[in-house]
Design a protein around this motif. Structure first.
Motif, PDB file in Angstrom:
ATOM      1  N   GLU A 183       5.668  26.364  19.559  1.00 45.87           N
ATOM      2  CA  GLU A 183       6.177  27.585  18.942  1.00 45.87           C
ATOM      3  C   GLU A 183       5.377  28.038  17.717  1.00 45.87           C
ATOM      4  N   TYR A 184       4.758  27.088  17.008  1.00 44.31           N
ATOM      5  CA  TYR A 184       4.096  27.429  15.746  1.00 44.31           C
ATOM      6  C   TYR A 184       2.627  27.034  15.786  1.00 44.31           C
ATOM      7  N   SER A 185       1.941  27.454  16.826  1.00 39.71           N
ATOM      8  CA  SER A 185       0.558  27.026  17.052  1.00 39.71           C
ATOM      9  C   SER A 185      -0.466  27.885  16.333  1.00 39.71           C
ATOM     10  N   THR A 186      -0.045  28.946  15.643  1.00 38.34           N
ATOM     11  CA  THR A 186      -1.008  29.842  14.982  1.00 38.34           C
ATOM     12  C   THR A 186      -0.802  29.895  13.472  1.00 38.34           C
ATOM     13  N   GLY A 187      -0.348  28.786  12.899  1.00 38.34           N
ATOM     14  CA  GLY A 187      -0.270  28.697  11.453  1.00 38.34           C
ATOM     15  C   GLY A 187       0.981  29.262  10.823  1.00 38.34           C
ATOM     16  N   GLU A 188       2.049  29.459  11.616  1.00 37.18           N
ATOM     17  CA  GLU A 188       3.268  30.039  11.056  1.00 37.18           C
ATOM     18  C   GLU A 188       3.878  29.170   9.963  1.00 37.18           C
ATOM     19  N   MET A 189       3.809  27.855  10.121  1.00 39.37           N
ATOM     20  CA  MET A 189       4.423  26.983   9.108  1.00 39.37           C
ATOM     21  C   MET A 189       3.676  27.063   7.781  1.00 39.37           C
ATOM     22  N   ALA A 193       5.253  28.469   4.278  1.00 38.98           N
ATOM     23  CA  ALA A 193       5.140  27.696   3.046  1.00 38.98           C
ATOM     24  C   ALA A 193       4.544  28.532   1.926  1.00 38.98           C
ATOM     25  N   SER A 194       3.536  29.330   2.256  1.00 39.92           N
ATOM     26  CA  SER A 194       2.897  30.141   1.219  1.00 39.92           C
ATOM     27  C   SER A 194       3.847  31.200   0.678  1.00 39.92           C
ATOM     28  N   VAL A 195       4.719  31.748   1.537  1.00 42.40           N
ATOM     29  CA  VAL A 195       5.667  32.760   1.086  1.00 42.40           C
ATOM     30  C   VAL A 195       6.697  32.130   0.157  1.00 42.40           C
ATOM     31  N   TYR A 196       7.239  30.971   0.551  1.00 44.91           N
ATOM     32  CA  TYR A 196       8.196  30.283  -0.319  1.00 44.91           C
ATOM     33  C   TYR A 196       7.561  29.960  -1.677  1.00 44.91           C
ATOM     34  N   ALA A 197       6.344  29.420  -1.648  1.00 42.09           N
ATOM     35  CA  ALA A 197       5.683  29.046  -2.897  1.00 42.09           C
ATOM     36  C   ALA A 197       5.415  30.269  -3.762  1.00 42.09           C
ATOM     37  N   THR A 233      16.677  28.038  -5.486  1.00 41.61           N
ATOM     38  CA  THR A 233      16.035  27.853  -6.781  1.00 41.61           C
ATOM     39  C   THR A 233      14.529  27.678  -6.577  1.00 41.61           C
ATOM     40  N   ALA A 234      13.784  27.826  -7.662  1.00 36.67           N
ATOM     41  CA  ALA A 234      12.333  27.670  -7.559  1.00 36.67           C
ATOM     42  C   ALA A 234      11.972  26.274  -7.047  1.00 36.67           C
ATOM     43  N   ARG A 235      12.642  25.252  -7.569  1.00 37.79           N
ATOM     44  CA  ARG A 235      12.325  23.898  -7.144  1.00 37.79           C
ATOM     45  C   ARG A 235      12.624  23.688  -5.672  1.00 37.79           C
ATOM     46  N   ARG A 236      13.781  24.181  -5.225  1.00 39.80           N
ATOM     47  CA  ARG A 236      14.161  24.006  -3.825  1.00 39.80           C
ATOM     48  C   ARG A 236      13.185  24.723  -2.899  1.00 39.80           C
ATOM     49  N   MET A 237      12.729  25.898  -3.293  1.00 37.19           N
ATOM     50  CA  MET A 237      11.777  26.635  -2.457  1.00 37.19           C
ATOM     51  C   MET A 237      10.431  25.920  -2.403  1.00 37.19           C
ATOM     52  N   LEU A 238      10.029  25.297  -3.502  1.00 37.73           N
ATOM     53  CA  LEU A 238       8.780  24.538  -3.499  1.00 37.73           C
ATOM     54  C   LEU A 238       8.903  23.278  -2.643  1.00 37.73           C
ATOM     55  N   VAL A 239      10.089  22.639  -2.647  1.00 36.71           N
ATOM     56  CA  VAL A 239      10.319  21.481  -1.776  1.00 36.71           C
ATOM     57  C   VAL A 239      10.206  21.904  -0.315  1.00 36.71           C
ATOM     58  N   LYS A 240      10.798  23.045   0.025  1.00 37.27           N
ATOM     59  CA  LYS A 240      10.687  23.549   1.402  1.00 37.27           C
ATOM     60  C   LYS A 240       9.234  23.827   1.756  1.00 37.27           C
ATOM     61  N   ALA A 241       8.513  24.450   0.827  1.00 38.54           N
ATOM     62  CA  ALA A 241       7.112  24.777   1.078  1.00 38.54           C
ATOM     63  C   ALA A 241       6.298  23.516   1.318  1.00 38.54           C
ATOM     64  N   LEU A 244       7.006  22.064   4.737  1.00 40.85           N
ATOM     65  CA  LEU A 244       6.373  22.866   5.783  1.00 40.85           C
ATOM     66  C   LEU A 244       4.869  22.620   5.843  1.00 40.85           C
ATOM     67  N   ILE A 245       4.245  22.403   4.691  1.00 39.24           N
ATOM     68  CA  ILE A 245       2.820  22.090   4.676  1.00 39.24           C
ATOM     69  C   ILE A 245       2.569  20.748   5.363  1.00 39.24           C
ATOM     70  N   ILE A 246       3.426  19.765   5.095  1.00 39.04           N
ATOM     71  CA  ILE A 246       3.295  18.475   5.777  1.00 39.04           C
ATOM     72  C   ILE A 246       3.413  18.662   7.289  1.00 39.04           C
ATOM     73  N   ALA A 247       4.388  19.461   7.715  1.00 38.27           N
ATOM     74  CA  ALA A 247       4.574  19.702   9.150  1.00 38.27           C
ATOM     75  C   ALA A 247       3.341  20.353   9.754  1.00 38.27           C
ATOM     76  N   GLU A 248       2.715  21.274   9.033  1.00 39.34           N
ATOM     77  CA  GLU A 248       1.521  21.946   9.547  1.00 39.34           C
ATOM     78  C   GLU A 248       0.341  20.983   9.614  1.00 39.34           C
ATOM     79  N   ILE A 249       0.196  20.116   8.606  1.00 36.79           N
ATOM     80  CA  ILE A 249      -0.875  19.114   8.647  1.00 36.79           C
ATOM     81  C   ILE A 249      -0.681  18.168   9.834  1.00 36.79           C
ATOM     82  N   GLU A 250       0.565  17.758  10.069  1.00 33.56           N
ATOM     83  CA  GLU A 250       0.852  16.895  11.219  1.00 33.56           C
ATOM     84  C   GLU A 250       0.491  17.593  12.525  1.00 33.56           C
TER      85      GLU A 250
END
Length: 258
Positions: A183-189, A193-197, A233-241, A244-250
Motif C-alpha cells: 500500500e505504501y510503496s511510493t514513499g507515503e510513510m 512523517a514530514s508533514v507531522y514533523a 501535541t508537538a511531542r506526540r506528532m514528532l513521536v508519530k513522525a 513512520l520514518i522507522i517503518a519507511e526505513i524497514e
C-alpha cells in the motif's frame, strides 16, 4: 413443581444414565439442566468472537500493557529466578525423533545433572530450525539481563515512546510489513512523517494543524485520507513522525533484500 420441560430426553434414557434421578422430580430437573445446556450450545454457535471472554481477557490485557510495564514485568520475573539457574548454559539442537526433526532446548546445570531436555519443538523447514535454535541458545537469563541493561543505558523516554508507537501501529492499526510493502510503496510513510514533523515545528503550525482537523480537512501535502490526519501535541506528532520514518526505513530494507 414446575411443569416438565418438553425436551426429547426419554424416561428410559434418564433411567439408564441418571438412575439416581429416576423420579418424577428428578426427571424434571434433568430435563431442565439438559435444556439449559442445549441453549448454551445454540448460543455459542452463533455468538461472535470472542466466545469466551474470560479466556480472552488476559490476552486483551496483555496487549494493552505499555512497553515500560512489560519491561518491569520481565525484570521482576528475572529477579525471581533461583540464583543457580543463572549458571545454566542454555542451548538448542536438532534431533531425529520417530522420523521427525525437533528442536530440543537443553539446560546444563553444571552440578553434575548433565544435559536436561526441557522442551521439544517441531523444527519445521530447514531454514526455520537455524533461526529457532540460535534464538533459544541466546535466550538465557544472563543474556536477557545484559540486553535489558544495554537497553536502559542507551535508551530514553523519547526512544521508548517511538518504539511503543511503532508497535501500536503494527498491533492496533494493522500496519504490517506486507501491508506497507503493497500500500505504501511510493514513499507515503516518509511523506506523512514530514508533514507531522513540519506542523510540530511551532505553536502557529500546531494551531493550523488543529484547524485542519476541526474543519474535517488535512494539509494538501498529507498523503492519506483525512481520517488519518490526527494532530496532537508537538511531542506526540514528532513521536508519530519518528515511528513512520522507522517503518519507511524497514520497507526500504525489505525492498533492497529482495
Amino acid at each position: 413443581m414446575d411443569a416438565p420441560i418438553n425436551h426429547p430426553l426419554s424416561d428410559e434414557t434418564i433411567a439408564e444414565y441418571w438412575p439416581d434421578m429416576d423420579t418424577p422430580e428428578g426427571r424434571v430437573d434433568i430435563r431442565r439442566q439438559f435444556n439449559a445446556l442445549m441453549e448454551q450450545v445454540r448460543l455459542t454457535a452463533t455468538r461472535g468472537f470472542p466466545r469466551w471472554p474470560e479466556v480472552m481477557a488476559p490476552v486483551v490485557a496483555e496487549k494493552a500493557r505499555t512497553l515500560p510495564d512489560r519491561l518491569n514485568g520481565l525484570k521482576a520475573a528475572l529477579a525471581g529466578l533461583p540464583e543457580h539457574w543463572r549458571q545454566w548454559q542454555w542451548s538448542a539442537d536438532a534431533k531425529q525423533s520417530f522420523g521427525e526433526k525437533y528442536v530440543r532446548v537443553v539446560g546444563d546445570s553444571g552440578y553434575g545433572m548433565g544435559r536436561q531436555y526441557i522442551a521439544a519443538i517441531p523444527a519445521g523447514p530447514k531454514t526455520y530450525f537455524g533461526t529457532v535454535a540460535e534464538y533459544i541458545a541466546a535466550a538465557n537469563p544472563d543474556t536477557i539481563t545484559m540486553l535489558l541493561s544495554a537497553y536502559e543505558s542507551l535508551s530514553s523516554d523519547a526512544v521508548r515512546d517511538v518504539v511503543a508507537e511503532r508497535r501500536r501501529q503494527l498491533d492496533a492499526e494493522g500496519m504490517t510489513a506486507a501491508h506497507d510493502d503493497v500500500e505504501y510503496s511510493t514513499g507515503e510513510m516518509a511523506q506523512a512523517a514530514s508533514v507531522y514533523a513540519s506542523y510540530a515545528s511551532s505553536d502557529g503550525k500546531l494551531r493550523a494543524a488543529q484547524r485542519f482537523r476541526d474543519a474535517g480537512r488535512a494539509p494538501a501535502t498529507w498523503p492519506w485520507a483525512v481520517s488519518w490526519w490526527k494532530p496532537a501535541t508537538a511531542r506526540r506528532m514528532l513521536v508519530k513522525a519518528a515511528a513512520l520514518i522507522i517503518a519507511e526505513i524497514e520497507r526500504l530494507d525489505r525492498k533492497a533484500a529482495k
